[in-house]
Design an enzyme around this catalytic site. Structure first.
Site, PDB file in Angstrom:
ATOM      1  N   TYR A 109       0.833  -1.213   0.000  1.00 29.18           N
ATOM      2  CA  TYR A 109       0.000   0.000   0.000  1.00 29.18           C
ATOM      3  C   TYR A 109       0.862   1.255   0.000  1.00 29.18           C
ATOM      4  CZ  TYR A 109      -4.182  -2.690   0.358  1.00 29.18           C
ATOM      5  OH  TYR A 109      -5.210  -3.546   0.045  1.00 29.18           O
ATOM      6  N   THR A 151       7.383   1.706   9.109  1.00 30.39           N
ATOM      7  CA  THR A 151       7.284   2.048  10.534  1.00 30.39           C
ATOM      8  C   THR A 151       8.140   1.065  11.331  1.00 30.39           C
ATOM      9  OG1 THR A 151       5.039   2.811  10.136  1.00 30.39           O
ATOM     10  CG2 THR A 151       5.648   2.348  12.430  1.00 30.39           C
ATOM     11  N   GLU A 167      -4.870   4.574   4.309  1.00 21.50           N
ATOM     12  CA  GLU A 167      -5.480   3.819   3.219  1.00 21.50           C
ATOM     13  C   GLU A 167      -6.869   4.400   2.964  1.00 21.50           C
ATOM     14  OE1 GLU A 167      -5.293  -0.417   3.959  1.00 21.50           O
ATOM     15  OE2 GLU A 167      -3.143  -0.304   4.354  1.00 21.50           O
ATOM     16  N   HIS A 172      -3.980   8.589  17.691  1.00 20.58           N
ATOM     17  CA  HIS A 172      -5.215   8.357  16.925  1.00 20.58           C
ATOM     18  C   HIS A 172      -6.060   7.284  17.607  1.00 20.58           C
ATOM     19  CE1 HIS A 172      -2.650   9.730  13.254  1.00 20.58           C
ATOM     20  NE2 HIS A 172      -2.959  10.715  14.059  1.00 20.58           N
ATOM     21  N   ARG A 182       2.361  18.378  26.360  1.00 19.72           N
ATOM     22  CA  ARG A 182       3.781  18.510  26.668  1.00 19.72           C
ATOM     23  C   ARG A 182       4.130  17.495  27.742  1.00 19.72           C
ATOM     24  NH1 ARG A 182       6.509  22.252  29.340  1.00 19.72           N
ATOM     25  NH2 ARG A 182       4.670  22.943  30.467  1.00 19.72           N
ATOM     26  N   GLY A 185      -3.194  17.758  38.055  1.00 23.72           N
ATOM     27  CA  GLY A 185      -3.806  17.867  39.387  1.00 23.72           C
ATOM     28  C   GLY A 185      -4.740  19.048  39.398  1.00 23.72           C
ATOM     29  N   CYS A 240      -9.999  20.466  39.426  1.00 26.64           N
ATOM     30  CA  CYS A 240     -11.002  20.029  38.443  1.00 26.64           C
ATOM     31  C   CYS A 240     -10.723  18.653  37.808  1.00 26.64           C
ATOM     32  CB  CYS A 240     -11.135  21.058  37.337  1.00 26.64           C
ATOM     33  SG  CYS A 240     -11.727  22.627  37.958  1.00 26.64           S
ATOM     34  N   LYS A 245     -11.016  15.481  40.110  1.00 26.24           N
ATOM     35  CA  LYS A 245     -12.383  15.414  40.663  1.00 26.24           C
ATOM     36  C   LYS A 245     -13.387  15.015  39.573  1.00 26.24           C
ATOM     37  CE  LYS A 245     -14.606  19.485  41.219  1.00 26.24           C
ATOM     38  NZ  LYS A 245     -15.843  19.505  40.455  1.00 26.24           N
ATOM     39  N   LYS A 250      -0.053  24.213  39.345  1.00 28.79           N
ATOM     40  CA  LYS A 250       0.574  24.811  38.160  1.00 28.79           C
ATOM     41  C   LYS A 250       1.056  26.217  38.458  1.00 28.79           C
ATOM     42  CE  LYS A 250      -3.642  26.165  35.739  1.00 28.79           C
ATOM     43  NZ  LYS A 250      -4.517  25.894  34.642  1.00 28.79           N
TER      44      LYS A 250
HETATM   45  N1  NAD Z   1      -0.705   0.699   5.151  1.00 26.56           N
HETATM   46  C1  NAD Z   1      -0.699   1.901   5.665  1.00 26.56           C
HETATM   47  O1  NAD Z   1      -1.714   2.606   5.691  1.00 26.56           O
HETATM   48  C2  NAD Z   1       0.562   2.464   6.244  1.00 26.56           C
HETATM   49  C3  NAD Z   1       0.650   3.842   6.504  1.00 26.56           C
HETATM   50  C4  NAD Z   1       1.845   4.356   7.011  1.00 26.56           C
HETATM   51  C5  NAD Z   1       2.917   3.532   7.241  1.00 26.56           C
HETATM   52  N2  NAD Z   1       2.790   2.197   6.986  1.00 26.56           N
HETATM   53  C6  NAD Z   1       3.971   1.345   7.202  1.00 26.56           C
HETATM   54  O2  NAD Z   1       4.603   1.164   5.941  1.00 26.56           O
HETATM   55  C7  NAD Z   1       5.157  -0.141   5.828  1.00 26.56           C
HETATM   56  C8  NAD Z   1       4.566  -0.884   4.652  1.00 26.56           C
HETATM   57  O3  NAD Z   1       3.189  -1.037   4.862  1.00 26.56           O
HETATM   58  P1  NAD Z   1       2.253  -1.653   3.741  1.00 26.56           P
HETATM   59  O4  NAD Z   1       0.871  -1.639   4.307  1.00 26.56           O
HETATM   60  O5  NAD Z   1       2.510  -0.964   2.445  1.00 26.56           O
HETATM   61  O6  NAD Z   1       2.827  -3.152   3.690  1.00 26.56           O
HETATM   62  P2  NAD Z   1       2.439  -4.343   2.691  1.00 26.56           P
HETATM   63  O7  NAD Z   1       2.521  -5.580   3.466  1.00 26.56           O
HETATM   64  O8  NAD Z   1       1.174  -3.990   1.969  1.00 26.56           O
HETATM   65  O9  NAD Z   1       3.600  -4.311   1.617  1.00 26.56           O
HETATM   66  C9  NAD Z   1       4.890  -4.761   1.856  1.00 26.56           C
HETATM   67  C10 NAD Z   1       5.474  -5.215   0.541  1.00 26.56           C
HETATM   68  O10 NAD Z   1       6.875  -5.486   0.715  1.00 26.56           O
HETATM   69  C11 NAD Z   1       7.199  -6.592  -0.112  1.00 26.56           C
HETATM   70  N3  NAD Z   1       8.487  -7.155   0.329  1.00 26.56           N
HETATM   71  C12 NAD Z   1       8.756  -7.905   1.418  1.00 26.56           C
HETATM   72  N4  NAD Z   1      10.060  -8.234   1.472  1.00 26.56           N
HETATM   73  C13 NAD Z   1      10.644  -7.673   0.399  1.00 26.56           C
HETATM   74  C14 NAD Z   1      11.972  -7.627  -0.100  1.00 26.56           C
HETATM   75  N5  NAD Z   1      12.975  -8.251   0.522  1.00 26.56           N
HETATM   76  N6  NAD Z   1      12.216  -6.949  -1.228  1.00 26.56           N
HETATM   77  C15 NAD Z   1      11.230  -6.314  -1.880  1.00 26.56           C
HETATM   78  N7  NAD Z   1       9.930  -6.305  -1.450  1.00 26.56           N
HETATM   79  C16 NAD Z   1       9.655  -6.978  -0.332  1.00 26.56           C
HETATM   80  C17 NAD Z   1       6.006  -7.513   0.042  1.00 26.56           C
HETATM   81  O11 NAD Z   1       5.943  -8.468  -1.008  1.00 26.56           O
HETATM   82  C18 NAD Z   1       4.857  -6.507  -0.020  1.00 26.56           C
HETATM   83  O12 NAD Z   1       4.402  -6.286  -1.327  1.00 26.56           O
HETATM   84  C19 NAD Z   1       4.891  -0.804   7.180  1.00 26.56           C
HETATM   85  O13 NAD Z   1       5.986  -0.591   8.022  1.00 26.56           O
HETATM   86  C20 NAD Z   1       3.698  -0.070   7.707  1.00 26.56           C
HETATM   87  O14 NAD Z   1       3.613  -0.100   9.118  1.00 26.56           O
HETATM   88  C21 NAD Z   1       1.661   1.655   6.483  1.00 26.56           C
END
Ligand code: NAD
Length: 439
Positions: free
Chosen positions: A10, A124, A161, A216, A258, A264, A267, A270, A327
């Site tokens: 994605y 991430t 997504e 979130h 922060r 404390g 309000c 309590k 504070k």
């Molecule tokens: N999905 C989200 O909305 C979103 C948003 C922000 C951050 N993230 C972070 O981004 C990262 C990816 O998320 P995602 O949802 O796109 O993951 P995903 O599982 O949809 O895609 C990962 C892709 O990496 C490929 N892959 C695995 N090993 C590989 C390699 N050695 N070489 C090449 N390709 C390889 C897999 O085949 C797969 O297509 C994660 O760390 C996720 O936490 C995701």
């Protein structure tokens, strides 16, 4: 730029396509031949509004292609963008298998190459991953030294997504962790974005992403927890929250975000207790709100334990508590966490000397006076008008007051441990014994 993007999921597909749409030459590398084939046909391997058209345009323009081969993908590239998955592992930890594999492959390919290259982690990953795993692995497999033509950055992704293309082009900010040289490559790649750029240490960049997602989750659960109680009280929480979010001064704002000492006052504790009581009367559990009271008390306990450990080790039991009210600029002592802290320390035999520029025993009255008389009956004896007096012979200064006279007095006669509960006391940070409560 010539960019190789690893992981056409994605995040990777959206990122590769949008970067190509903004003029970069992008090669997507994925181990899944099905995804590579779909992209080669000019279609998106993931479903996202607006993405199919963008992929078709980027592929037909020649700016985007895909491959299963790392050597093919990396040939002549300036920058590697790592977007592979980081799923939950056993016990809830992050499974970094895909990260290790792809970084090892990139390193092996870069071995013997002298072309400058920047590896940017977009996935991430837990704080410390880049420093402790990515950099050593890259150095080991490439035989090159990070910092010498080879750079590493962390640049977390914030898209959602379902609206990922719009989110990609309109992010809240661009967060970059890494050296100046690494950050310069990331900025060049994202030069088309019109958003604030935050350059931070690597671990902070990794941590911002988790902070955002945790917040979130807390926000969703907060609204839903309230609605589980309010429904039973015949209140429509949709209307409550419509009004709630209009407060941009205290609710939807940087206020109360922060790190520092416990909350404390007359309000918050309590009213939280009152809500929890209503919940109990209606047989509803509100674990999030309950936990916010519990975690608040835990913080007071933690600070008390740190101070007790310090005085026990030093064998000197005098502590200056600089700031007593809940504070700055108020003398309200009701449910002040500083009063609770003093109560614990005095109960453990610590010689606590208190100074608060606003608190004056002769002016305390009503519920405020009754509260402090119940909690600290001997306050009069340990309260000092002059911060220097409170600091005399102290082994520890616990500072929450930002009053200039207090800060000056601590700088002039700093005890071996200066514990900052405030977080905005810059002159104290240079002191040898300085410790922040949570930083
Ligand atoms: N999905 C989200 O909305 C979103 C948003 C922000 C951050 N993230 C972070 O981004 C990262 C990816 O998320 P995602 O949802 O796109 O993951 P995903 O599982 O949809 O895609 C990962 C892709 O990496 C490929 N892959 C695995 N090993 C590989 C390699 N050695 N070489 C090449 N390709 C390889 C897999 O085949 C797969 O297509 C994660 O760390 C996720 O936490 C995701």
């Amino acid at each position: 730029m010539r960019i190789t993007l690893f992981g056409l999921g994605y995040v990777g597909t959206v990122t590769a396509t949008c970067l190509a749409a903004r003029g970069h030459d992008v090669v997507g590398v994925d181990t899944d031949p099905g995804k590579v084939a779909v992209l080669a046909e000019g279609r998106s391997p993931v479903v996202e509004p607006g993405l199919d058209e963008l992929v078709a345009g980027a592929v037909s323009s020649g700016r985007l292609r895909a491959t299963v081969s790392t050597p093919d993908g990396l040939a002549g590239a300036d920058l590697s963008l790592v977007c592979v998955g980081t799923p939950s592992g056993a016990g809830g930890g992050t499974d970094l298998t895909q990260i290790r594999k792809v970084v090892g492959e990139i390193g092996a390919q870069l071995a013997g190459m002298s072309h400058p290259h920047t590896v940017v982690v977009r996935s991430t990953v837990p704080p410390g991953t880049v420093d402790d795993i990515v950099v050593p692995l890259l150095e080991e497999t490439s035989g090159r030294k990070v910092g010498d033509g080879l750079h590493v950055a962390m640049c977390p992704e914030f898209l959602r997504e379902g609206s990922s293309v719009t989110d990609f082009f309109e992010p809240p900010f661009l967060v970059i962790g890494g050296s100046a040289a690494a950050a310069a490559s990331v900025k060049e790649m994202f030069a088309f974005l019109d958003c604030p750029v935050e350059s931070v240490p690597l671990r902070a960049a990794e941590s911002v992403k988790y902070a955002c997602n945790a917040f979130h989750a807390v926000k969703v659960s907060f609204a839903n927890e309230l609605s589980r109680l309010y429904r039973l009280l015949d209140v429509d929480t949709r209307r409550v929250m419509e009004v709630f979010v209009q407060d941009r001064q205290l609710n939807i704002s940087p206020a109360y975000l922060r790190p520092g000492f416990a909350f404390g006052g007359s309000c918050l504790p309590k009213d939280l207790r009152s809500l929890l009581y209503l919940a109990r009367m209606n047989c509803v559990d509100l674990p999030l709100l309950e936990a916010s009271l519990a975690t608040n008390e835990m913080l007071v306990r933690d600070v008390a334990d740190r101070v007790l450990a310090a005085v026990d080790t030093a064998g000197s039991r005098r502590v200056a508590l600089l700031g007593l009210s809940f504070k700055h600029l108020t003398d309200d002592l009701r449910e002040s966490p500083n009063v609770a802290l003093a109560e614990i320390l005095i109960g453990k035999g610590v010689d606590v000397r208190v100074h608060d520029p606003v608190v004056n025993m002769s002016r305390l009255s009503g519920a405020n006076l009754r509260y402090v008389q119940a909690k600290l009956p001997h306050l009069q004896k340990v309260l000092h008008d002059d911060p220097a007096e409170a600091l005399e012979g102290a082994h520890v200064a616990i500072v929450s007051s930002a009053d200039a006279a207090v800060v000056d007095a601590v700088v002039a006669a700093a005890p071996p441990l200066v514990l900052d509960l405030n977080g905005r006391l810059a002159p104290l940070e240079a002191l040898v014994g300085y410790e922040g409560v949570g930083w």
